[in-house]
Design an enzyme around this catalytic site. Structure first.
Site, mmCIF file in Angstrom:
data_model
loop_
_atom_site.group_PDB
_atom_site.id
_atom_site.type_symbol
_atom_site.label_atom_id
_atom_site.label_comp_id
_atom_site.label_asym_id
_atom_site.label_seq_id
_atom_site.Cartn_x
_atom_site.Cartn_y
_atom_site.Cartn_z
ATOM 1 N N ILE A 124 0.839 -1.205 0.000
ATOM 2 C CA ILE A 124 0.000 0.000 0.000
ATOM 3 C C ILE A 124 0.877 1.259 0.000
ATOM 4 O O ILE A 124 1.685 1.454 0.907
ATOM 5 C CB ILE A 124 -0.906 0.030 1.260
ATOM 6 C CG1 ILE A 124 -1.768 -1.235 1.337
ATOM 7 C CG2 ILE A 124 -1.765 1.297 1.292
ATOM 8 C CD1 ILE A 124 -2.802 -1.372 0.265
ATOM 9 N N GLY A 125 0.671 2.116 -0.976
ATOM 10 C CA GLY A 125 1.429 3.371 -1.069
ATOM 11 C C GLY A 125 0.515 4.567 -0.879
ATOM 12 O O GLY A 125 0.090 5.185 -1.867
ATOM 13 N N TYR A 126 0.183 4.886 0.372
ATOM 14 C CA TYR A 126 -0.639 6.062 0.666
ATOM 15 C C TYR A 126 0.207 7.157 1.335
ATOM 16 O O TYR A 126 0.310 8.276 0.839
ATOM 17 C CB TYR A 126 -1.778 5.728 1.645
ATOM 18 C CG TYR A 126 -2.844 4.773 1.178
ATOM 19 C CD1 TYR A 126 -3.135 4.596 -0.171
ATOM 20 C CD2 TYR A 126 -3.609 4.063 2.123
ATOM 21 C CE1 TYR A 126 -4.153 3.732 -0.562
ATOM 22 C CE2 TYR A 126 -4.619 3.213 1.730
ATOM 23 C CZ TYR A 126 -4.881 3.032 0.396
ATOM 24 O OH TYR A 126 -5.874 2.177 0.018
ATOM 25 N N THR A 133 -2.237 11.145 8.676
ATOM 26 C CA THR A 133 -3.645 11.262 9.046
ATOM 27 C C THR A 133 -4.397 12.103 8.010
ATOM 28 O O THR A 133 -5.477 11.730 7.563
ATOM 29 C CB THR A 133 -3.739 11.924 10.445
ATOM 30 O OG1 THR A 133 -3.113 11.042 11.364
ATOM 31 C CG2 THR A 133 -5.176 12.168 10.844
ATOM 32 N N THR A 159 5.089 -0.413 3.515
ATOM 33 C CA THR A 159 5.481 -1.699 4.098
ATOM 34 C C THR A 159 5.392 -2.805 3.042
ATOM 35 O O THR A 159 4.433 -2.855 2.268
ATOM 36 C CB THR A 159 4.568 -2.010 5.296
ATOM 37 O OG1 THR A 159 4.597 -0.873 6.159
ATOM 38 C CG2 THR A 159 5.039 -3.235 6.066
ATOM 39 N N GLU A 240 -8.948 -3.187 5.879
ATOM 40 C CA GLU A 240 -7.687 -3.325 6.638
ATOM 41 C C GLU A 240 -7.968 -3.226 8.136
ATOM 42 O O GLU A 240 -7.385 -3.952 8.934
ATOM 43 C CB GLU A 240 -6.701 -2.235 6.191
ATOM 44 C CG GLU A 240 -5.341 -2.393 6.844
ATOM 45 C CD GLU A 240 -4.273 -1.467 6.262
ATOM 46 O OE1 GLU A 240 -4.378 -1.114 5.073
ATOM 47 O OE2 GLU A 240 -3.349 -1.103 7.008
ATOM 48 N N ASN A 370 -5.406 5.568 16.007
ATOM 49 C CA ASN A 370 -6.584 5.287 16.849
ATOM 50 C C ASN A 370 -7.346 6.543 17.274
ATOM 51 O O ASN A 370 -8.571 6.520 17.369
ATOM 52 C CB ASN A 370 -6.160 4.491 18.088
ATOM 53 C CG ASN A 370 -6.117 2.997 17.799
ATOM 54 O OD1 ASN A 370 -6.188 2.586 16.640
ATOM 55 N ND2 ASN A 370 -6.008 2.189 18.829
#
Ligand SMILES: Cc1cc2nc3c(=O)[nH]c(=O)nc-3n(C[C@H](O)[C@H](O)[C@H](O)COP(=O)(O)OP(=O)(O)OC[C@H]3O[C@@H](n4cnc5c(N)ncnc54)[C@H](O)[C@@H]3O)c2cc1C
Length: 387
Positions: A124-126, A133, A159, A240, A370
């Site tokens: 995942i490339g965000y 955030t 990751t 996820e 969270n």
């Protein structure tokens, strides 16, 4: 109302557990201690899971699945989690189902069978240095040039990018649109010239910085429709969050701790006979029951297409914090032994307590911090105003 698995589901759970007991060999575990990213035995194990039909137990038959429901897929996920041996979770449990729902026909036909055979891994490339955030602030650009998109930018925390075949990449395709409305998702092959990674060493695991310098990809690499990326991101992230909420590895840790505490003494007193140990284990066990119910409800709701958007956030907050509590408490009960890593003759339960206490810190941030998930529960679950 039924609060339990059916007889068939219980039987399935046992069948999966005995398959995994047989296929997770001592040699495979040894290979994973030497090489946590996985070597040839690990790759063979994943492909066997695919060949034997387990990876897609809840996926439609047309993509190579067994055609059962998301509840059966969830049972499989819990049993895999229990073993502590990773599979390409993000690819199988989040990217695959998102593609199934929102990808083009060509993408579904190409990627989904490969995912179920364990032949493809997608990272995942965000996140970017200035967009975690506040993900919609991302600056990586994808510009359309003829029959290609050209990508430039930098991502952090990508990751598994060093092992992946593709990046599920979020990039800005319309710089003039409001920030949530100008983002698209691409499947970028990691072999494309201009793509590279460098390691980010974190507590207990590796992630990556990934770089995109004039990375040229075909138009067909666009997932679904241009500028609809925010919808694809939130769909993938909800899956996820549910995936990160599993209970099985915690449950196994509690079982292993009880076993050790009933067989060992400290200062002449059996560990399990100490009041604080009994109280702590009882409290963890109660909270585990809550998590199980939350998760089975989520899997059932998914099956019935009734997932309220705040539920994955709620489950993830509860699971991530319980997870810290379980591994920290079990490590305290085991005393110094709990801190000994896998591979040592003094280790207990293959070093699980310290390994997971470190590794699972990521659950407090991964899939969205969270604090922010609490905000989503307050707004969408309780109807409170935006803070
Ligand atoms: C081990 C690891 C693996 C990861 N893997 C991936 C991956 O594969 N792909 C990927 O794209 N990303 C990945 N991430 C990134 C992860 O999604 C981000 O860390 C997360 O979204 C938080 O972003 P940030 O780190 O920039 O923190 P920030 O956004 O800077 O947040 C820092 C703190 O400030 C708080 N905060 C921020 N904004 C607000 C607000 N408006 N109101 C209240 N509090 C706020 C947050 O809750 C947090 O506590 C990974 C992160 C880690 C640690």
């Amino acid at each position: 109302m039924r609060f339990d698995l059916t007889d068939e589901q219980r039987q399935l759970k046992e069948e999966i557990r005995s398959y995994l007991d047989e296929h997770i060999t001592a040699e495979l575990l040894e290979e994973l201690i030497e090489n946590p990213d996985g070597g040839p035995l690990w790759r063979q194990y994943i492909q066997n899971l695919g060949k034997d039909g387990w990876l897609g137990i809840g996926w439609p038959v047309e993509y190579g699945g067994q055609g059962k429901t998301p509840l059966e897929q969830y049972i499989f996920l819990e049993e895999i989690e229990r073993t502590g041996v990773n599979i390409p979770f993000i690819t199988l449990e989040t990217v695959g189902p998102t593609l199934m729902k929102l990808g083009t026909e060509e993408q579904k036909n190409y990627f989904l069978p490969k995912i179920l055979k364990g032949e493809v891994e997608i990272a995942i490339g965000y996140s970017e240095p200035q967009a975690g955030t506040d993900l919609a602030a991302l600056e990586t650009r994808a510009v359309r040039e003829g029959d290609s998109y050209v990508i430039n930018g930098q991502k952090v925390f990508t990751t598994n990018a060093h092992m992946a075949d593709y990046i599920w990449l979020a990039a800005r395709t319309d710089a003039d649109a409001p920030k949530h409305k100008g983002i698209s998702i691409f499947l970028v092959p990691t072999k494309t010239p201009g793509f590279s990674v460098t390691p980010m060493d974190l507590i207990g695991e590796r992630s990556n910085v990934s770089y995109y310098e004039d990375v040229r990809i075909p138009l067909s690499a666009l997932v679904g429709e241009e500028n609809k990326g925010w919808q694809y991101i939130t769909t993938q992230l909800s899956l996820e969050r549910l995936m990160l909420s599993t209970y099985a590895r915690m449950e196994r840790m509690i079982e292993e701790t009880i076993e050790w505490a009933s067989e060992n003494e400290v200062d002449g007193v059996r560990v399990l006979d100490q009041h604080w140990v009994r109280d702590s284990l009882a409290e963890l066990t109660m909270e585990m029951e809550v998590l199980k119910l939350l998760n089975y409800r989520a899997a059932w709701a998914h099956n019935n297409e009734k997932t309220a958007p705040f539920r994955p956030s709620m489950n993830k907050v509860f699971a991530a914090e319980l997870n810290q509590k379980v591994f920290d408490t079990c490590m305290q009960i085991m005393g110094m032994f709990g801190q000994v890593a896998a591979g040592s003759e003094w280790t207990i339960a293959n070093g699980s307590a310290q390994t997971y206490a470190q590794k699972r810190l990521v659950h407090l941030f991964g899939g969205g911090a969270n604090d922010i998930q609490r905000d989503l529960v307050a707004r969408f679950g309780l109807g409170l105003p935006k803070s």
